[in-house]
Design a protein around this motif. Sequence first.
Motif, PDB file in Angstrom:
ATOM      1  N   ILE A  63       0.857  -1.180   0.000  1.00  0.00           N
ATOM      2  CA  ILE A  63       0.000   0.000   0.000  1.00  0.00           C
ATOM      3  C   ILE A  63       0.902   1.242   0.000  1.00  0.00           C
ATOM      4  O   ILE A  63       1.789   1.374   0.844  1.00  0.00           O
ATOM      5  CB  ILE A  63      -0.918   0.008   1.257  1.00  0.00           C
ATOM      6  N   SER A  64       0.644   2.136  -0.936  1.00  0.00           N
ATOM      7  CA  SER A  64       1.449   3.359  -1.025  1.00  0.00           C
ATOM      8  C   SER A  64       1.169   4.267   0.172  1.00  0.00           C
ATOM      9  O   SER A  64       0.005   4.510   0.508  1.00  0.00           O
ATOM     10  CB  SER A  64       1.120   4.088  -2.336  1.00  0.00           C
ATOM     11  N   GLU A  65       2.258   4.780   0.791  1.00  0.00           N
ATOM     12  CA  GLU A  65       2.095   5.705   1.932  1.00  0.00           C
ATOM     13  C   GLU A  65       1.489   7.026   1.471  1.00  0.00           C
ATOM     14  O   GLU A  65       0.745   7.669   2.179  1.00  0.00           O
ATOM     15  CB  GLU A  65       3.453   5.962   2.585  1.00  0.00           C
ATOM     16  N   LYS A  66       1.813   7.407   0.203  1.00  0.00           N
ATOM     17  CA  LYS A  66       1.333   8.682  -0.351  1.00  0.00           C
ATOM     18  C   LYS A  66      -0.145   8.640  -0.679  1.00  0.00           C
ATOM     19  O   LYS A  66      -0.907   9.508  -0.289  1.00  0.00           O
ATOM     20  CB  LYS A  66       2.107   8.970  -1.657  1.00  0.00           C
ATOM     21  N   THR A  67      -0.547   7.593  -1.439  1.00  0.00           N
ATOM     22  CA  THR A  67      -1.913   7.601  -1.987  1.00  0.00           C
ATOM     23  C   THR A  67      -2.860   6.634  -1.273  1.00  0.00           C
ATOM     24  O   THR A  67      -4.073   6.704  -1.459  1.00  0.00           O
ATOM     25  CB  THR A  67      -1.888   7.199  -3.477  1.00  0.00           C
ATOM     26  N   GLY A  68      -2.321   5.712  -0.480  1.00  0.00           N
ATOM     27  CA  GLY A  68      -3.154   4.699   0.167  1.00  0.00           C
ATOM     28  C   GLY A  68      -3.607   3.607  -0.799  1.00  0.00           C
ATOM     29  O   GLY A  68      -4.357   2.705  -0.442  1.00  0.00           O
ATOM     30  N   LYS A  69      -3.118   3.682  -2.061  1.00  0.00           N
ATOM     31  CA  LYS A  69      -3.509   2.691  -3.074  1.00  0.00           C
ATOM     32  C   LYS A  69      -2.477   1.565  -3.153  1.00  0.00           C
ATOM     33  O   LYS A  69      -1.323   1.751  -2.784  1.00  0.00           O
ATOM     34  CB  LYS A  69      -3.633   3.361  -4.450  1.00  0.00           C
ATOM     35  N   LYS A  70      -2.939   0.422  -3.699  1.00  0.00           N
ATOM     36  CA  LYS A  70      -2.040  -0.713  -3.899  1.00  0.00           C
ATOM     37  C   LYS A  70      -1.042  -0.392  -5.011  1.00  0.00           C
ATOM     38  O   LYS A  70      -1.440   0.051  -6.081  1.00  0.00           O
ATOM     39  CB  LYS A  70      -2.870  -1.922  -4.352  1.00  0.00           C
TER      40      LYS A  70
END
Length: 302
Positions: A245-252
């Motif tokens: 999970i990306s720390e920036k966007t919260g997306k996978k």
Amino acid sequence: MSAKLISGTEIREEILEEITAEVAEIKEKHGKVPGLVTILVGASPASISYVTLKIKTAHRVGFHEIQDDQPEDISEADLLALIEKYNNDDSINGILVQLPLPKHIDDKKVLNAIDPDKDVDGFHPVNVGRLMIGGDEVKFPPCTPAGIQEMIVRAGVETKGAEVVVVGRSNIVGKPIANMMVQKGRGANATVTIVHTGTKDLAGHCKRADILIVAAGVPDLVKPEWIKKGACVIDVGVNRVGEKISEKTGKKIAILKGDVDFDAAKEVAGSITPVPGGVGPMTITMLMLNTLKSLKFKLGLM
Ligand code: NAD
């Protein structure tokens, strides 16, 4: 960490600034800006994301950009006609067809239909031939190898007389970068060896390299004991080894790994590219440079 990090992200910024300034200057003096068309057939998410990045970068540097999206079921004849239209369009200096194409279309036929003087990807056989001849013949070096060479130059690594070992013999990376490094000229004049799946002593060859360029597509293939102390290591590999999970966007997002065991290699190498943030950002940058060059050739500025 002993090795100096060669950051493609930083070098990209430098080059994009240079391109933006040159585009503005040409616009002022000649009233023209480079024109780039990106043709996307179908709607594969990976292709959309590549094309979007190319378009965004083209806008950033001040190009005239046309995004030409075509349906998945476009016929080969219609696609060839579209390319012919852009071959004859004076405002277009670069034509990009995003690969892969749907199965009913022969991608070789499509790529070969692009005017070699607008083939900014450098994949047309005419441009492959020009690259092989070298020197003034070269118009559009393929973007990933051109990015690799530019990184080596800007990192201040001496190439003249250097032992260069290239791992991989693909048409888009291994063979062209080997060919470029062996020519006389800037960032080249090296002694080059290409190693591949048929090579007997892979480690032995790699260990001789002053500059080791790895484009195999095998995560962590190159071990620290294959690297000569102080060598420059260029890791072209981009391997998806999982998701996070990306720390920036919260997306996978994909977890990416190179072809070199980076953590161990950086203790031996003199300089090294990371993955991501190494060769990756250079490819689109060099595409912009080729499109600018295409306009400069047309205006007689090169
Ligand atoms: P490819 O699969 O077409 O070619 C890989 C080459 O590596 C082949 O010639 C093969 O002989 C050689 N090889 C594979 N396994 C090997 C092994 N165990 N030992 C020795 N040689 C081996 O791949 P490609 O298109 O050249 O791409 C290579 C890697 O670079 C991939 O990870 C790809 O994603 C990445 N890549 C990155 C960029 C970029 O960052 N912009 C661009 C192109 C490719």
